[in-house]
Design a protein around this motif. Structure first.
Motif: not given
Length: 217
Positions: A39-45
Motif C-alpha cells: 500500500l505504501s507505493a506512491q503513498c506516505t507511511d
C-alpha cells in the motif's frame, strides 16, 4: 573526503542519531507488513497507517482477505492511491498464499517477487523487516541521499542498491536502510536540503557550493 571515510562517518553518525529503528508501517506479522508495504507505493507511511486499521479489521490474514471482494478492499484503501491495482493485488496475492503456501508468507525473495503487486523493493522490505534477512531496499529517497553523499553514480535504484551493498557491511543493511529513511525525512528531504545544507552533506562535502543534482531513479 575519500569515499571510505565518508562511508565510515555516515555509518557511525546514523547509528548515533538512530540507535533504535522502529518499523514505520504498523503491522503485527509478515502478512500485514506485506500488505502495508504494498500500500505504501506512491503513498506516505502515515497515510497507510491511517488506512490499515480498517482494512485489517475486515481481514488480517490471507484466508479471510482472499474471501473479500476487490471492491470492498478498494473502498477501504482508496486514500492510498492506485486503489484499483492495489486492491486486485492484495486479493489475488492472498489467494496465492492460501493456495501455494498454506497462508504463510514465504521467506524467499524470488517467491515474494512472484506475488501480484510485489516488486523487488517490497520483497526486500519484507525479507529484512519481517524475517531479519539482510537486504537493502532502495526507494527514490534513499537513491537521492546516496547520490548527495557520493555513494553512487547510479541512474536507477537497482544500481544504487548494488553500490550500497558493496560499500556497507552486510550486518548493517537492515538498520541502515531505516536510518537513512529517518535521516532523510528529518534533515535531508527533497526540499529541505540540496546537498549543501544538512550535517552529513556538509561534513562529506564541506567545499560543495552548488546544489547536487540527483539523477532520476
Amino acid at each position: 573526503m575519500p569515499k571510505k571515510e565518508r562511508v565510515a562517518y555516515i555509518l557511525n553518525r546514523l547509528q548515533e542519531l538512530y540507535p533504535e529503528q522502529p518499523i514505520p508501517l504498523d503491522h503485527k506479522d509478515p502478512y500485514t507488513l506485506l500488505v502495508a508495504v504494498l500500500l505504501s507505493a506512491q503513498c506516505t507511511d502515515e497515510r497507510v497507517n491511517q488506512v490499515t486499521p480498517a482494512l485489517f479489521a475486515l481481514a488480517d490474514n490471507p484466508f479471510d482477505m482472499a474471501r473479500q471482494s476487490v471492491d470492498d478492499i478498494r473502498a477501504i484503501i482508496r486514500p492510498c492511491g492506485l486503489s484499483p491495482q492495489k486492491s486486485k493485488a492484495i486479493q489475488r496475492l492472498s489467494e496465492i498464499l492460501v493456495e501455494r503456501y498454506n497462508g504463510v508468507v514465504p521467506q524467499d525473495m524470488d517467491a515474494l517477487e512472484e506475488l501480484p503487486g510485489v516488486g523487488h523493493k517490497t520483497a526486500s522490505v519484507v525479507m529484512s523487516q519481517a524475517f531479519g534477512v539482510p537486504a537493502f531496499p532502495v526507494d527514490t529517497h534513499i537513491h537521492r541521499l546516496a547520490q548527495r553523499w557520493g555513494l553512487t553514480n547510479g541512474k536507477n535504484v537497482t544500481q544504487t542498491e548494488k553500490d550500497l551493498k558493496r560499500l556497507f557491511p552486510r550486518d548493517s543493511w537492515n538498520a541502515l536502510h531505516l536510518q537513512i529513511i529517518y535521516y532523510g525525512r528529518e534533515y535531508c528531504s527533497a526540499r529541505g536540503c540540496d546537498g549543501t545544507v544538512c550535517e552529513i552533506c556538509r561534513h562529506c562535502y564541506p567545499n560543495r557550493r552548488a546544489a547536487k543534482k540527483t539523477k532520476k531513479a
